[in-house]
Design an enzyme around this catalytic site. Sequence first.
Site, PDB file in Angstrom:
ATOM      1  N   HIS A  38     112.987 -50.295 -59.295  1.00  0.00           N
ATOM      2  CA  HIS A  38     113.830 -49.948 -60.102  1.00  0.00           C
ATOM      3  C   HIS A  38     113.597 -49.785 -61.784  1.00  0.00           C
ATOM      4  CE1 HIS A  38     117.121 -49.992 -57.183  1.00  0.00           C
ATOM      5  NE2 HIS A  38     117.801 -49.463 -57.800  1.00  0.00           N
ATOM      6  N   LYS A 103     124.209 -56.707 -51.341  1.00  0.00           N
ATOM      7  CA  LYS A 103     125.185 -57.512 -51.129  1.00  0.00           C
ATOM      8  C   LYS A 103     125.502 -58.353 -52.471  1.00  0.00           C
ATOM      9  CE  LYS A 103     121.676 -61.117 -50.354  1.00  0.00           C
ATOM     10  NZ  LYS A 103     121.765 -62.368 -51.023  1.00  0.00           N
TER      11      LYS A 103
HETATM   12  S1  SF4 Z   1     120.440 -64.591 -45.642  1.00  0.00           S
HETATM   13 FE1  SF4 Z   1     119.538 -66.206 -47.580  1.00  0.00          FE
HETATM   14  S2  SF4 Z   1     117.345 -65.714 -47.539  1.00  0.00           S
HETATM   15 FE2  SF4 Z   1     118.529 -63.971 -46.230  1.00  0.00          FE
HETATM   16  S3  SF4 Z   1     118.903 -62.543 -48.152  1.00  0.00           S
HETATM   17 FE3  SF4 Z   1     120.614 -63.941 -47.808  1.00  0.00          FE
HETATM   18  S4  SF4 Z   1     120.160 -65.686 -49.186  1.00  0.00           S
HETATM   19 FE4  SF4 Z   1     118.317 -64.420 -49.005  1.00  0.00          FE
END
Ligand code: SF4
Lengths: 186, 279
Positions: A38, A103
Amino acid sequence: MAIKKIVAPLSHEEAKKLRAGDSCLFSGVIYTARDAAHKRLCELVAKGEKLPIDVNESVIYFVGPTPAKPGQAIGSAGPTTSYRMDAYSPTLISLGQTGMIGKGKRGPEVVEAMKKHGAVYFGAIGGLGALLSKCIKKAEIVAYEDLGAEAIRRLEVEDFPVVVVIDSEGNNLYESGRKEYLDSLK
Amino acid sequence: MREISTQTITETVKKLCIEANCHLTEDVKNCIRCKRDEEGWQGAKDILNRIIENFEIADKENQPVCQDTGVACVFLKIGQDVHVNGSITDAVNEGVRQGYGEGYLRKSVVRDPLDRVNTGDNTPAMIYYDLVEGDKMEITVAPKGFGSENMSKIAMLRPSDGVEGVRNFVLRAVEEAGPNPCPPIVVGVGVGGTFDKAAFLAKKALLRSLDERNEDPFYAKLEEELLEGINSLGIGPQGFGGRTTALAVNIEKFPTHIAGLPVAVNINCHVARHKSEVI
Ligand code: SF4
């Protein structure tokens, strides 16, 4: 709720029809980019130079996959936390990017750009690397190979599961989903 | 004196890096299944089911559970009667290099926090050395993802803030983290010591099995109360609403100064990884 099938590249018209909370299955071509890619894209934009990918109507997946084992299209490939891209996303959205998959929360500057230009922020389930990789049929590096996991990849995806977290009107599933659950306890 | 070769250390670390990243421990899997059964909100239940499906695929196919295979945190408990024929640090880093290479794990370490050039082999590991009695060495590898690490917090509370202060600080940290650390999360809390010791205790707390409570009944009760408090926030799996925001709260404590009450919260995600072996 019915699951919507959507395709990438995602037109502005289709993007605007999606609403926070919609469960969708993505098929088509999406690009990967994380922090370092980015940064480079936005530096090119600032210099007025040509970008290595066509950003208009593009869907960018915030992911740095594990290396593919022999016979695999890609290794584990779940989403990374999106707020680290907040400094860059408004620039790409102003150039026509219509979808982001990641996310976690986004900043107000991103939501404003999404509302102004008609873009959508999708969430994929964090920590689902092994499962989500099954929906990625093909992966090839198209830019910044030196960045390793952070290189820009062109992915062909099939029925890749996402949910609309923030829509082009600024509705936010993190707020409404939590409220709905808490209200149900009253 | 018992002799342990650097090669044995390297081999063990390599194996643990791969195993920890591809196979969650039974306590974590059981806890997720149990929370899935208890979850009353359908959307949240669906997400927990996908999380279970994901770790089952990882188990079956020897695939990393998550693409963020983390920075390798390596905890060594070295018996005082052990002699190693070379550098322990180099042996551990070589194990990480081989494990992340041969295990097709992601290399996520940059050589300098500001120039940000990837080291290409996930070294150096974060190594913690502890001297214990005996002639054995226990090696624990805990790959730590940064989505959750970034949501961690530390505070130097006043003694007068007491247990209420600790409670509020932990709840606030989880609330502010919201969906970012991939809930459901595991919350490691360190109370006491010094500024750095509290952070270390919080990290160490994440190594404890999720079904084991603190051996001090006061802290065991506090762990349960905090878990209940966190799971009443409504954040839910992935932050889309629901009960299961956290799987467990593990607290580690240590004596501290008359003037202080350090508290650290180290957040881990549902991909809570650690594997140990004694050599
Ligand atoms: S599950 Fe844990 S290690 Fe995997 S992306 Fe999410 S915070 Fe990071």
